[in-house]
Scaffold this active site. Sequence first.
Site, short mmCIF file in Angstrom:
data_model
loop_
_atom_site.label_atom_id
_atom_site.label_comp_id
_atom_site.label_asym_id
_atom_site.label_seq_id
_atom_site.Cartn_x
_atom_site.Cartn_y
_atom_site.Cartn_z
N GLU A 1 0.91 -1.09 -0.18
CA GLU A 1 -0.13 -0.02 0.15
C GLU A 1 0.91 1.31 -0.07
O GLU A 1 1.46 1.67 1.01
CB GLU A 1 -0.96 -0.15 1.14
CG GLU A 1 -1.81 -1.06 1.33
CD GLU A 1 -3.15 -1.01 0.51
OE1 GLU A 1 -3.15 -0.12 -0.30
OE2 GLU A 1 -4.00 -1.63 0.77
N CYS B 1 -2.56 9.15 2.53
CA CYS B 1 -2.19 8.71 1.33
C CYS B 1 -3.00 9.16 0.22
O CYS B 1 -2.87 9.20 -0.90
CB CYS B 1 -1.97 7.23 1.16
SG CYS B 1 -3.30 6.37 2.25
P1 NAD Z 1 8.32 5.09 4.60
O1 NAD Z 1 8.39 4.12 3.37
O2 NAD Z 1 9.37 5.74 4.79
O3 NAD Z 1 8.60 3.89 6.03
C1 NAD Z 1 7.36 3.07 6.09
C2 NAD Z 1 7.97 1.86 6.94
O4 NAD Z 1 8.79 1.26 6.45
C3 NAD Z 1 8.34 2.21 8.27
O5 NAD Z 1 8.06 1.31 9.17
C4 NAD Z 1 9.86 2.18 8.06
O6 NAD Z 1 10.75 2.05 9.12
C5 NAD Z 1 9.88 0.81 7.18
N1 NAD Z 1 11.17 0.74 6.07
C6 NAD Z 1 12.01 1.60 5.96
N2 NAD Z 1 13.03 1.08 5.20
C7 NAD Z 1 12.88 -0.31 5.06
C8 NAD Z 1 13.31 -1.17 4.24
N3 NAD Z 1 14.29 -1.26 3.67
N4 NAD Z 1 12.76 -2.58 4.60
C9 NAD Z 1 11.54 -2.67 5.29
N5 NAD Z 1 11.01 -1.78 5.89
C10 NAD Z 1 11.76 -0.44 5.84
O7 NAD Z 1 6.77 5.88 4.50
P2 NAD Z 1 6.50 6.65 5.87
O8 NAD Z 1 7.17 7.99 5.71
O9 NAD Z 1 6.41 5.94 7.18
O10 NAD Z 1 4.80 6.73 5.42
C11 NAD Z 1 4.46 7.85 4.30
C12 NAD Z 1 4.38 7.14 3.03
O11 NAD Z 1 3.36 6.02 3.35
C13 NAD Z 1 3.67 8.19 1.96
O12 NAD Z 1 4.20 7.66 0.70
C14 NAD Z 1 2.34 7.53 2.02
O13 NAD Z 1 1.48 8.09 0.94
C15 NAD Z 1 2.22 6.07 2.19
N6 NAD Z 1 1.07 5.74 2.91
C16 NAD Z 1 0.43 4.84 2.00
C17 NAD Z 1 -0.86 4.23 2.34
C18 NAD Z 1 -1.69 3.33 1.62
O14 NAD Z 1 -2.76 2.60 2.02
N7 NAD Z 1 -1.44 3.27 0.31
C19 NAD Z 1 -1.27 4.72 3.59
C20 NAD Z 1 -0.40 5.45 4.45
C21 NAD Z 1 0.63 5.83 3.99
#
Ligand code: NAD
Length: 540
Positions: A268, A302
């Site tokens: 997502e 998002c």
């Molecule tokens: P992010 O990608 O920076 O981090 C998300 C998660 O991934 C965190 O828990 C982080 O620690 C983890 N992570 C980081 N590097 C990783 C790796 N290499 N392997 C596995 N996990 C890793 O995102 P964010 O800044 O926390 O959230 C914002 C983003 O999320 C925005 O782009 C938003 O649009 C998206 N989002 C999407 C939805 C949806 O349902 N489509 C919902 C909410 C947020």
Amino acid sequence: MAITDDLSLPGSATAAPDAPGPGAGLRARSDAVDVAATAVIETFDPRSAKLLAIVPDMNAADVRAAVARARSVAAPWAALSFSDRAAHVLTVRDRLLDRAEQLVEVICAETGKQRAEAVTTELMAVCETIDWYVRHGERLLRSRSVAPGTMAHKTARVHYEALGVVGVISPWNYPFTLSMTPLVTALLAGNPVVLKPSEVTPTVGLAIGELFDNDRWGALVQVVTGGGATGEALVRSGVDKVVFTGSVSTGKRVMAAAADTLTPVLLELGGKDPMVVCADANLDRAARGAVWGAFQNSGQTCMSVERVYVERSVADAFIDRVILETGGIRQNDGLDGAGDIGSMTHAPQLDIVERHLADAVDKGAAIVVGGRRIEREGLWFEPTVVIGVDHTMDLMTEETFGPVLPIMVVDSADEAVRLANDSRYGLNSSVWTADRELGDDIAARLQAGNVCINDCIVSYAITGLPFGGVKDSGIGRMHGPEGLREFVNTKSVMSARVHPRRELWWFPVPASLDAIGIRSMRLRFGSTLAAKARGLRRTP
Ligand code: NAD
């Protein structure tokens, strides 16, 4: 309120002293992590920049141990009936309701959200999801028979089996909903879960772990705190599926790491949701909808309205209304979570907002409301409206994820649809028109996983509707029947109803089998009587 010893912090978090800012001294608690011996991460209250808590930055061995604990209960949990699993989840929901005020405090303190937002979009959304799956899950996971077609002497059934252990990696913008939704869905489908919450909102993750404490299924939900390396360790830990919610760039890394072990992923990811305002739209409603859709949760959704395309004939009237509505937003400046919107959550996100605005202004856009950080402690940014934008600007093509509403004037609804689809994202979208047919037509043409007509964002609140993205916005679906079946192995079982000594096609293959095959195909699949009749004739 600042989170100190006044608020009992869940799990293995150490409460921070009531001292300002990063680097403040630590006050150890008996149940807290040994911060001297363990790698830690700090978490802050974005409303005040005060240090909130210190939690372990878990390594790959910690993650593997958590997965092993979860795996130890996988078989007995999967063996429970759906109603027994549902009963357990409902107990947890009651606990959530008992602790609602405390959970709201934890969520607001770590995200800067406004209180009502935390209640509705975090707690209530999760209660809704549980309600829908508890009502419909048993039917959706019931095994079913399938017509055997040509194999009329066989029976065919589909069974839905738990996958094993599911890893959930969640972001900071809805730290409760986006952890709990995949988590409870996985549980109801029969899978224990290891949750890795965002390093920006780990105490919300630990509060979730506490909801599942104190019962005989103690290992069912494990929470591992840490940053990206902890998340990657979870992807590589041998879990049976990874549900990742976060940015596109991290999602690609998750998918690449999962490819090594062919671990299935549900992604997502980000969005750049377009709003199409047609000339016949109810402009009052459209303007209010645009302002709410762009600024609720400070634009950190998002599915936020990230760009508006409005038809020229109504553009001025629409923009005037948007400016008026935006001016009326009550941006709370205290810690009580009142008002319409709160602070932003994550400091790097403010930098992105400022970068996108500077790029847009450089290329000719005009900021007509807001546009600046608010000069006070914490992560505060003014609700901002921008006009004169186009697709050369990052503001119209990259996810901004902040309180910014860019409005582009277009010559027709067709141009709006073309521009809406001129994006690598495809999460949610909206069209605003008084013409029902036009609304349906534009909804069909928008490249997105979800479309709202004369509304925005809240399609997510209808738990029966599958939710997810196309293009760079993701793979797979949460919610609805599709969302539940993401967490099961769809196993097909065929059984020979009668047991002749041999099947017609077994060895030695009869010399006439090809001719028999052609005749039976004509008989069975011929679309006219004449075509079928050919199956009755012997091939010369
Ligand atoms: P992010 O990608 O920076 O981090 C998300 C998660 O991934 C965190 O828990 C982080 O620690 C983890 N992570 C980081 N590097 C990783 C790796 N290499 N392997 C596995 N996990 C890793 O995102 P964010 O800044 O926390 O959230 C914002 C983003 O999320 C925005 O782009 C938003 O649009 C998206 N989002 C999407 C939805 C949806 O349902 N489509 C919902 C909410 C947020």
